[in-house]
Design a protein around this motif. Structure first.
Motif, PDB file in Angstrom:
ATOM      1  N   VAL A  51      44.093  -5.937  -9.331  1.00  0.00           N
ATOM      2  CA  VAL A  51      45.315  -6.170  -9.955  1.00  0.00           C
ATOM      3  C   VAL A  51      45.990  -7.405  -9.416  1.00  0.00           C
ATOM      4  O   VAL A  51      45.526  -7.933  -8.409  1.00  0.00           O
ATOM      5  N   PHE A  73      50.710   4.910 -10.877  1.00  0.00           N
ATOM      6  CA  PHE A  73      50.626   4.250 -12.077  1.00  0.00           C
ATOM      7  C   PHE A  73      52.027   4.478 -12.822  1.00  0.00           C
ATOM      8  O   PHE A  73      52.301   5.712 -12.895  1.00  0.00           O
ATOM      9  N   VAL A 104      51.131   0.435  -8.983  1.00  0.00           N
ATOM     10  CA  VAL A 104      50.636  -0.338 -10.195  1.00  0.00           C
ATOM     11  C   VAL A 104      51.232  -0.118 -11.322  1.00  0.00           C
ATOM     12  O   VAL A 104      51.375   1.145 -11.899  1.00  0.00           O
ATOM     13  N   GLU A 106      51.783  -0.535 -15.251  1.00  0.00           N
ATOM     14  CA  GLU A 106      50.812  -0.809 -16.416  1.00  0.00           C
ATOM     15  C   GLU A 106      51.301  -1.722 -17.387  1.00  0.00           C
ATOM     16  O   GLU A 106      52.296  -1.536 -18.237  1.00  0.00           O
ATOM     17  N   ASP A 133      48.894  -4.471 -13.438  1.00  0.00           N
ATOM     18  CA  ASP A 133      47.811  -4.212 -14.287  1.00  0.00           C
ATOM     19  C   ASP A 133      47.634  -4.787 -15.522  1.00  0.00           C
ATOM     20  O   ASP A 133      47.698  -4.266 -16.496  1.00  0.00           O
ATOM     21  N   GLU A 137      42.764  -2.818 -16.396  1.00  0.00           N
ATOM     22  CA  GLU A 137      41.601  -2.373 -15.706  1.00  0.00           C
ATOM     23  C   GLU A 137      41.826  -1.206 -14.888  1.00  0.00           C
ATOM     24  O   GLU A 137      40.825  -0.198 -14.687  1.00  0.00           O
ATOM     25  N   ALA A 138      42.804  -1.205 -13.757  1.00  0.00           N
ATOM     26  CA  ALA A 138      43.054  -0.165 -13.070  1.00  0.00           C
ATOM     27  C   ALA A 138      43.286   1.158 -13.908  1.00  0.00           C
ATOM     28  O   ALA A 138      42.666   2.135 -13.340  1.00  0.00           O
TER      29      ALA A 138
END
Length: 175
Positions: A51, A73, A104, A106, A133, A137-138
């Protein structure tokens, strides 16, 4: 009802059935994939991903091993995500030197952008570390089909538990 109408109705019912089966399959996969220990199962190794940090540098989950990791997320448009963010900020302020917080975002580039996320954090006065991200990918590696979702990873990189949906402050601190 004529034959053509019956055929169309049958096809519509079949499409709805197949769509429901597909969604149920995805839900069931999300309950066990990837590497998320289900109740009673052994912990598994956290999957690595890349990321961007807030300066635009590429970082990997594996860069943070050595301390427990809280992997969350989220997105700024998500009401349950917004509801739990003050709990993460508070935990970061009190545990930040002993625990890594990987928040993270999105960042799909449409509904959520780096600018929207940064504006949200600034307006709320939050300074916890956020990662973007941008390639999703994450989210893909962790089979994120709904947010928020939080993984609790030990210092060796083993997933110890996860929580789907908004966390309470008590639940966050218990993990």
């Amino acid at each position: 009802m004529n034959n053509k109408q019956r055929t169309l109705l049958s096809m519509a019912v079949l499409v709805v059935f197949l769509a429901g089966a597909y969604l149920l399959y995805g839900y069931l996969q999300n309950q066990q994939e990837p590497g998320s220990p289900a109740n009673g199962e052994e912990s598994v190794m956290a999957q690595d991903f890349e990321v961007l940090d807030q300066e635009g540098n590429t970082v990997r989950l594996s860069d943070f091993l050595g301390k427990p990791i809280v992997l969350n997320f989220w997105a700024s448009w998500c009401p349950p995500c917004i509801a739990e963010m003050p709990f993460f900020q508070s935990a970061y302020e009190s545990l930040g030197d002993r625990v890594v917080f990987l928040m993270v975002n999105e960042t799909d580039g449409n509904r959520e952008t780096i600018e929207k996320a940064e504006t949200f954090l600034e307006q709320e006065g939050m300074d916890l570390p956020v990662y973007f991200d941008t390639k999703l990918e994450a989210g893909y590696v962790y089979n994120v089909t709904g947010i928020p979702v939080t993984y609790f990873i030990d210092k060796e990189g083993m997933i110890r538990s996860f929580e789907q949906g908004s966390l309470t402050e008590k639940k966050l601190l218990e993990n």
